[in-house]
Design a protein around this motif. Structure first.
Motif, PDB file in Angstrom:
ATOM      1  N   ARG A 319       8.478  -2.843  -7.657  1.00  0.00           N
ATOM      2  CA  ARG A 319       7.972  -4.154  -7.239  1.00  0.00           C
ATOM      3  C   ARG A 319       7.127  -3.905  -6.002  1.00  0.00           C
ATOM      4  NH1 ARG A 319      11.855  -8.575  -9.227  1.00  0.00           N
ATOM      5  NH2 ARG A 319      13.120  -7.458 -10.776  1.00  0.00           N
ATOM      6  N   VAL A 320       5.852  -4.248  -6.082  1.00  0.00           N
ATOM      7  CA  VAL A 320       4.909  -3.869  -5.032  1.00  0.00           C
ATOM      8  C   VAL A 320       4.207  -5.095  -4.469  1.00  0.00           C
ATOM      9  CG1 VAL A 320       4.554  -1.597  -6.091  1.00  0.00           C
ATOM     10  CG2 VAL A 320       3.004  -3.494  -6.668  1.00  0.00           C
ATOM     11  N   SER A 321       3.566  -4.900  -3.321  1.00  0.00           N
ATOM     12  CA  SER A 321       2.746  -5.941  -2.721  1.00  0.00           C
ATOM     13  C   SER A 321       1.333  -5.875  -3.292  1.00  0.00           C
ATOM     14  CB  SER A 321       2.683  -5.748  -1.201  1.00  0.00           C
ATOM     15  OG  SER A 321       1.962  -4.565  -0.893  1.00  0.00           O
ATOM     16  N   LEU A 322       0.537  -6.906  -3.028  1.00  0.00           N
ATOM     17  CA  LEU A 322      -0.851  -6.924  -3.490  1.00  0.00           C
ATOM     18  C   LEU A 322      -1.614  -5.732  -2.923  1.00  0.00           C
ATOM     19  CD1 LEU A 322      -2.823  -8.657  -5.168  1.00  0.00           C
ATOM     20  CD2 LEU A 322      -3.401  -9.893  -3.062  1.00  0.00           C
ATOM     21  N   GLU A 323      -1.370  -5.401  -1.652  1.00  0.00           N
ATOM     22  CA  GLU A 323      -2.034  -4.254  -1.026  1.00  0.00           C
ATOM     23  C   GLU A 323      -1.603  -2.950  -1.687  1.00  0.00           C
ATOM     24  OE1 GLU A 323      -0.588  -6.719   0.571  1.00  0.00           O
ATOM     25  OE2 GLU A 323      -2.203  -7.619   1.791  1.00  0.00           O
ATOM     26  N   GLU A 324      -0.321  -2.804  -1.973  1.00  0.00           N
ATOM     27  CA  GLU A 324       0.173  -1.572  -2.601  1.00  0.00           C
ATOM     28  C   GLU A 324      -0.328  -1.417  -4.028  1.00  0.00           C
ATOM     29  OE1 GLU A 324       4.503  -1.175  -0.317  1.00  0.00           O
ATOM     30  OE2 GLU A 324       4.295  -2.464  -2.086  1.00  0.00           O
ATOM     31  N   ALA A 325      -0.738  -2.534  -4.634  1.00  0.00           N
ATOM     32  CA  ALA A 325      -1.220  -2.489  -6.023  1.00  0.00           C
ATOM     33  C   ALA A 325      -2.583  -1.828  -6.148  1.00  0.00           C
ATOM     34  CB  ALA A 325      -1.276  -3.908  -6.597  1.00  0.00           C
ATOM     35  N   VAL A 326      -3.345  -1.743  -5.056  1.00  0.00           N
ATOM     36  CA  VAL A 326      -4.684  -1.139  -5.135  1.00  0.00           C
ATOM     37  C   VAL A 326      -4.603   0.338  -5.519  1.00  0.00           C
ATOM     38  CG1 VAL A 326      -6.770  -0.558  -3.849  1.00  0.00           C
ATOM     39  CG2 VAL A 326      -5.759  -2.820  -3.591  1.00  0.00           C
ATOM     40  N   PRO A 327      -3.896   1.177  -4.758  1.00  0.00           N
ATOM     41  CA  PRO A 327      -3.794   2.582  -5.202  1.00  0.00           C
ATOM     42  C   PRO A 327      -3.045   2.739  -6.513  1.00  0.00           C
ATOM     43  CG  PRO A 327      -2.351   2.178  -3.314  1.00  0.00           C
ATOM     44  CD  PRO A 327      -3.226   0.975  -3.454  1.00  0.00           C
ATOM     45  N   ALA A 328      -2.099   1.843  -6.785  1.00  0.00           N
ATOM     46  CA  ALA A 328      -1.365   1.917  -8.042  1.00  0.00           C
ATOM     47  C   ALA A 328      -2.289   1.675  -9.233  1.00  0.00           C
ATOM     48  CB  ALA A 328      -0.225   0.907  -8.045  1.00  0.00           C
ATOM     49  N   LEU A 329      -3.208   0.722  -9.103  1.00  0.00           N
ATOM     50  CA  LEU A 329      -4.169   0.460 -10.172  1.00  0.00           C
ATOM     51  C   LEU A 329      -5.062   1.669 -10.414  1.00  0.00           C
ATOM     52  CD1 LEU A 329      -5.780  -1.398 -12.114  1.00  0.00           C
ATOM     53  CD2 LEU A 329      -7.132  -2.112 -10.139  1.00  0.00           C
ATOM     54  N   ILE A 330      -5.573   2.247  -9.352  1.00  0.00           N
ATOM     55  CA  ILE A 330      -6.492   3.377  -9.471  1.00  0.00           C
ATOM     56  C   ILE A 330      -5.832   4.558 -10.172  1.00  0.00           C
ATOM     57  CG2 ILE A 330      -7.753   5.104  -8.114  1.00  0.00           C
ATOM     58  CD1 ILE A 330      -8.260   2.855  -6.040  1.00  0.00           C
ATOM     59  N   ALA A 331      -4.529   4.720  -9.971  1.00  0.00           N
ATOM     60  CA  ALA A 331      -3.809   5.885 -10.504  1.00  0.00           C
ATOM     61  C   ALA A 331      -3.133   5.621 -11.842  1.00  0.00           C
ATOM     62  CB  ALA A 331      -2.770   6.337  -9.480  1.00  0.00           C
ATOM     63  N   LEU A 332      -3.390   4.464 -12.465  1.00  0.00           N
ATOM     64  CA  LEU A 332      -2.644   4.107 -13.677  1.00  0.00           C
ATOM     65  C   LEU A 332      -2.844   5.092 -14.829  1.00  0.00           C
ATOM     66  CD1 LEU A 332      -2.752   0.212 -14.002  1.00  0.00           C
ATOM     67  CD2 LEU A 332      -0.735   1.674 -14.015  1.00  0.00           C
ATOM     68  N   ASP A 333      -4.012   5.710 -14.905  1.00  0.00           N
ATOM     69  CA  ASP A 333      -4.236   6.641 -16.019  1.00  0.00           C
ATOM     70  C   ASP A 333      -3.478   7.946 -15.833  1.00  0.00           C
ATOM     71  OD1 ASP A 333      -5.954   7.386 -13.862  1.00  0.00           O
ATOM     72  OD2 ASP A 333      -7.098   8.636 -15.246  1.00  0.00           O
ATOM     73  N   LYS A 334      -2.987   8.182 -14.596  1.00  0.00           N
ATOM     74  CA  LYS A 334      -2.251   9.417 -14.315  1.00  0.00           C
ATOM     75  C   LYS A 334      -0.784   9.140 -14.007  1.00  0.00           C
ATOM     76  CE  LYS A 334      -6.366  11.558 -12.265  1.00  0.00           C
ATOM     77  NZ  LYS A 334      -7.215  10.351 -12.300  1.00  0.00           N
ATOM     78  N   ALA A 335      -0.354   7.898 -14.175  1.00  0.00           N
ATOM     79  CA  ALA A 335       0.998   7.514 -13.780  1.00  0.00           C
ATOM     80  C   ALA A 335       2.035   8.324 -14.544  1.00  0.00           C
ATOM     81  CB  ALA A 335       1.219   6.023 -14.021  1.00  0.00           C
ATOM     82  N   GLU A 336       2.939   8.939 -13.808  1.00  0.00           N
ATOM     83  CA  GLU A 336       3.993   9.747 -14.414  1.00  0.00           C
ATOM     84  C   GLU A 336       5.375   9.148 -14.191  1.00  0.00           C
ATOM     85  OE1 GLU A 336       3.578  13.700 -12.964  1.00  0.00           O
ATOM     86  OE2 GLU A 336       1.649  14.045 -13.950  1.00  0.00           O
ATOM     87  N   THR A 337       5.434   8.052 -13.438  1.00  0.00           N
ATOM     88  CA  THR A 337       6.729   7.430 -13.180  1.00  0.00           C
ATOM     89  C   THR A 337       7.165   6.615 -14.392  1.00  0.00           C
ATOM     90  OG1 THR A 337       5.611   5.529 -12.172  1.00  0.00           O
ATOM     91  CG2 THR A 337       6.327   7.295 -10.698  1.00  0.00           C
ATOM     92  N   THR A 338       8.476   6.501 -14.560  1.00  0.00           N
ATOM     93  CA  THR A 338       8.989   5.679 -15.648  1.00  0.00           C
ATOM     94  C   THR A 338       8.996   4.220 -15.222  1.00  0.00           C
ATOM     95  OG1 THR A 338      11.241   6.030 -14.861  1.00  0.00           O
ATOM     96  CG2 THR A 338      10.415   7.528 -16.554  1.00  0.00           C
ATOM     97  N   GLY A 339       8.926   3.336 -16.189  1.00  0.00           N
ATOM     98  CA  GLY A 339       8.943   1.913 -15.891  1.00  0.00           C
ATOM     99  C   GLY A 339       7.575   1.418 -15.456  1.00  0.00           C
ATOM    100  N   ILE A 340       7.458   0.108 -15.316  1.00  0.00           N
ATOM    101  CA  ILE A 340       6.198  -0.518 -14.965  1.00  0.00           C
ATOM    102  C   ILE A 340       6.259  -1.057 -13.547  1.00  0.00           C
ATOM    103  CG2 ILE A 340       5.800  -1.134 -17.380  1.00  0.00           C
ATOM    104  CD1 ILE A 340       6.561  -3.980 -16.723  1.00  0.00           C
ATOM    105  N   SER A 341       5.071  -1.241 -12.963  1.00  0.00           N
ATOM    106  CA  SER A 341       4.958  -1.816 -11.618  1.00  0.00           C
ATOM    107  C   SER A 341       4.570  -3.289 -11.737  1.00  0.00           C
ATOM    108  CB  SER A 341       3.938  -1.070 -10.788  1.00  0.00           C
ATOM    109  OG  SER A 341       4.328   0.272 -10.583  1.00  0.00           O
ATOM    110  N   VAL A 342       5.194  -4.117 -10.901  1.00  0.00           N
ATOM    111  CA  VAL A 342       4.909  -5.545 -10.897  1.00  0.00           C
ATOM    112  C   VAL A 342       4.637  -5.994  -9.466  1.00  0.00           C
ATOM    113  CG1 VAL A 342       5.787  -7.852 -11.452  1.00  0.00           C
ATOM    114  CG2 VAL A 342       6.400  -5.913 -12.911  1.00  0.00           C
TER     115      VAL A 342
END
Length: 347
Positions: A319-342
């Motif tokens: 569970r992330v903040s709007l600010e934390e979602a920026v780097p998370a979006l950029i890295a989505l094609d390389k995401a290796e963590t299990t589960g989804i981010s909201v």
């Protein structure tokens, strides 16, 4: 309102203060309580979706509360808790009248055709056709996680593939879509096989109900590995990733008269994958695309959720903040963590 905003594809989005939206005559404005981060958002940011016009606010998996309505809205009022399918129909055309709003030629897609839900507020058109009332027992983060991955998987597994008790279903890719498909198939009584290259994701797939897993990097032939497990091939197979190899393997590992459903997006350089068409013809295979789920079908999914048959909340990893979602979006094609981010914090 605060919102994630970009003016060019492939350039880092910024958090900006933008004008609050207003509802159209048949639309509403929703105060966003939660919004899921999805690989489709990454495709949009990369410029793979021709519907996006810059500048843009992404985000299409959402839940929240209605704060304003247009004069023509009859079924929803200020204060209602709602979610919405990521593909919304106009409600007026022949396709919508057939009940297939998810392929409406005049469709509305928050985060693609219009500004989306990576913001404090989002405007949604065609509200009476597309909004879904949320019971108070379902929190915003869980409801937001239904909007794209889970709902699309539900329709793919239950409606397109007609997955039944005792059948084998192979799920290629154990990200958010794949794990959703495994959970739904298990709830329907099917035997799910999770396929991925990450042992961590495969372990999570087993937690979600997979009776067997295949590490695609450890076997010479994924399709043959599935055939061996199932004693002849899967009845149903899902490409939950959207890659030429997973698409090919998903069709190749089917038994005779099996059903393949393509859920993972095939865009850009992946748009024209190789298909073993000789097998499709000789074995009478069925191939479907799955593009979201209609609002009227949400009742079945929400009933299963309320009954404890499915638990999409287990798929929420961060569970992330709007600010934390920026780097998370950029890295989505390389995401290796299990589960989804909201995104659950907007201010």
């Amino acid at each position: 309102m605060k919102a994630m905003f970009y003016e060019a594809f492939e350039q880092a989005p910024e958090i900006r203060t933008l004008p609050d939206p207003t509802p159209t005559e048949d639309g509403v404005v929703i105060a966003v309580g939660a919004s899921g981060l999805c690989r489709s958002d990454w495709h949009g940011w990369m410029g793979h979706d021709p519907d996006i016009r810059l500048p843009h606010v992404p985000g299409h998996e959402l839940a929240g509360r209605v704060v304003a309505t247009g004069r023509g809205v009859m079924r929803f009022k200020v204060g209602d808790r709602v979610t919405v399918p990521f593909v919304s129909g106009c409600g007026h055309c022949a396709v919508c009248h057939s009940g297939n709003q998810q392929v409406c030629p005049n469709q509305f897609q928050p985060g693609f055709t219009h500004w989306g839900s990576f913001a404090e507020y989002v405007a949604i058109d065609y509200a009476d056709t597309n909004l879904v009332h949320l019971p108070d027992t379902i929190e915003d983060a869980t409801a937001a996680s239904l909007g794209c991955r889970f709902a699309t998987s539900f329709r793919a597994v239950a409606d397109h593939a007609r997955t039944g008790p005792g059948e084998w279903i192979a799920v290629h890719g154990c990200g958010g879509v794949g794990l959703s498909a495994i959970m739904i198939a298990t709830a329907l009584g099917a035997n799910a096989i999770g396929i991925d290259i990450s042992e961590e994701k495969l372990a999570f797939a087993r937690e979600c109900g997979a009776v067997a897993t295949v590490n695609a990097s450890d076997v010479a032939d994924v399709a043959e590995a599935v055939r061996e497990i199932t004693k002849g091939g899967a009845h149903v197979s899902i490409d939950a990733l959207g890659h030429p190899l997973t698409c090919f393997n998903s069709i190749k590992n089917l038994r005779r008269r099996g059903r393949h459903v393509q859920v993972g997006l095939m865009l850009g350089e992946y748009a024209t994958p190789q298909i073993p068409m000789a097998q499709v013809i000789s074995q009478e295979l069925e191939i479907y695309g799955s593009h979201g789920m209609q609002a009227w079908r949400y009742d079945a999914m929400l009933t299963m959720l309320s009954a404890g048959k499915i638990a999409p909340q287990k798929l929420i990893g961060r569970r992330v903040s709007l600010e934390e979602a920026v780097p998370a979006l950029i890295a989505l094609d390389k995401a290796e963590t299990t589960g989804i981010s909201v995104i659950t914090r907007f201010s």
